[in-house]
Scaffold this motif. Sequence first.
Motif, PDB file in Angstrom:
ATOM      1  N   ASP A 200       9.962   1.934  -7.904  1.00 43.14           N
ATOM      2  CA  ASP A 200       8.851   1.367  -7.130  1.00 43.14           C
ATOM      3  C   ASP A 200       7.716   2.365  -6.938  1.00 43.14           C
ATOM      4  O   ASP A 200       7.017   2.343  -5.917  1.00 43.14           O
ATOM      5  CB  ASP A 200       9.339   0.876  -5.759  1.00 43.14           C
ATOM      6  N   TRP A 201       7.499   3.256  -7.933  1.00 44.19           N
ATOM      7  CA  TRP A 201       6.437   4.259  -7.798  1.00 44.19           C
ATOM      8  C   TRP A 201       5.073   3.618  -7.559  1.00 44.19           C
ATOM      9  O   TRP A 201       4.240   4.153  -6.828  1.00 44.19           O
ATOM     10  CB  TRP A 201       6.385   5.143  -9.053  1.00 44.19           C
ATOM     11  N   GLN A 202       4.856   2.439  -8.193  1.00 35.40           N
ATOM     12  CA  GLN A 202       3.541   1.815  -8.090  1.00 35.40           C
ATOM     13  C   GLN A 202       3.253   1.260  -6.699  1.00 35.40           C
ATOM     14  O   GLN A 202       2.114   0.914  -6.382  1.00 35.40           O
ATOM     15  CB  GLN A 202       3.389   0.695  -9.147  1.00 35.40           C
ATOM     16  N   LYS A 203       4.299   1.192  -5.851  1.00 39.15           N
ATOM     17  CA  LYS A 203       4.130   0.665  -4.500  1.00 39.15           C
ATOM     18  C   LYS A 203       3.998   1.775  -3.450  1.00 39.15           C
ATOM     19  O   LYS A 203       3.820   1.495  -2.267  1.00 39.15           O
ATOM     20  CB  LYS A 203       5.310  -0.241  -4.142  1.00 39.15           C
ATOM     21  N   LYS A 204       4.140   3.035  -3.905  1.00 40.34           N
ATOM     22  CA  LYS A 204       4.067   4.173  -2.993  1.00 40.34           C
ATOM     23  C   LYS A 204       2.824   4.998  -3.313  1.00 40.34           C
ATOM     24  O   LYS A 204       2.651   5.464  -4.439  1.00 40.34           O
ATOM     25  CB  LYS A 204       5.320   5.032  -3.130  1.00 40.34           C
ATOM     26  N   GLU A 205       1.972   5.187  -2.325  1.00 41.60           N
ATOM     27  CA  GLU A 205       0.693   5.855  -2.546  1.00 41.60           C
ATOM     28  C   GLU A 205       0.869   7.281  -3.047  1.00 41.60           C
ATOM     29  O   GLU A 205       0.134   7.743  -3.934  1.00 41.60           O
ATOM     30  CB  GLU A 205      -0.121   5.851  -1.247  1.00 41.60           C
ATOM     31  N   SER A 206       1.843   8.004  -2.492  1.00 45.06           N
ATOM     32  CA  SER A 206       2.052   9.394  -2.914  1.00 45.06           C
ATOM     33  C   SER A 206       2.509   9.460  -4.369  1.00 45.06           C
ATOM     34  O   SER A 206       2.072  10.338  -5.132  1.00 45.06           O
ATOM     35  CB  SER A 206       3.088  10.075  -2.014  1.00 45.06           C
ATOM     36  N   ALA A 207       3.382   8.533  -4.764  1.00 47.81           N
ATOM     37  CA  ALA A 207       3.869   8.498  -6.149  1.00 47.81           C
ATOM     38  C   ALA A 207       2.743   8.107  -7.107  1.00 47.81           C
ATOM     39  O   ALA A 207       2.620   8.678  -8.199  1.00 47.81           O
ATOM     40  CB  ALA A 207       5.029   7.515  -6.274  1.00 47.81           C
ATOM     41  N   ARG A 208       1.905   7.162  -6.709  1.00 48.21           N
ATOM     42  CA  ARG A 208       0.763   6.758  -7.540  1.00 48.21           C
ATOM     43  C   ARG A 208      -0.191   7.936  -7.731  1.00 48.21           C
ATOM     44  O   ARG A 208      -0.701   8.170  -8.831  1.00 48.21           O
ATOM     45  CB  ARG A 208       0.017   5.588  -6.906  1.00 48.21           C
TER      46      ARG A 208
END
Length: 272
Positions: A200-208
């Motif tokens: 779910d990287w695309q749903k987490k601002e830090s991961a994006r």
Amino acid sequence: LCRSLLNEEQRFLAAFFETVHTLLSRMTGKGKVTKKEINARISELLKQSVKSEGVINLFSDVKAEFSLFDTAFLDEISKMKEKNIAVELLKKLLAEKVALYQKTNIVQSEKFSDLLNRSLSNYLKGLLTNEEVIQELLQLAKDIASADSAANELGLTPEEKSFYDALTKPQAVHDFYSNEELVAMTKELTDSLRKNRTIDWQKKESARAGMRRMIKHLLKKYHYPPEEAANALETVIKQCEQWTDNEQEIYTTKSAKMYEIHEGEIQMAAEP
């Protein structure tokens, strides 16, 4: 006759009736084939195209096996006497292929979707005859077939090809690099994206933000044209999001099937 005297609402209404008339004329002309009959013919042709033992001939004149985008198959469609059925068949095949691209390659999906919609729009407006739109759709089918084979020619996997297309979307980029350099950049980009993806990287601002930094660093490393870098970054991010969503969908589908099988085994074991 009185078009110049019509108000805006009346002009839109007149244009609507003209469009409907054109469509109905094409659907019912040349042999008075109804929409229902056209759909039935298309369905029957497609049912015959693929069987459990492999791809078989749709038309008796074709002697060898072929894919739905094989040159011999497309040539047979162009020779069909009922041109309105040929148009509908090509439209159906191309629309299904474009729908598949939407899940795997957003650049090619947008490109081929635009070309398909433009040809069909001109056809419905009466700007293209049956024969002319068939030729445009046949050319589009050939372009799609060429795009499919391009990955093999470049030595790229389908997912790598989607990022290659994202990087080379601006035509000017080809002036800066050789194909070998573009392939090397693509492979490194795909590998880096694969390693840095998290659930779910695309749903987490830090991961994006982390993914964006990684892409920016790679583009800078290869001296990607600065004026194109921002657009390339957004396209790559969109493609990676689609890539992730598609893999999650496949995983969910497989999990559901495994659950159904497991439940079925439990039920069978419980039966007396």
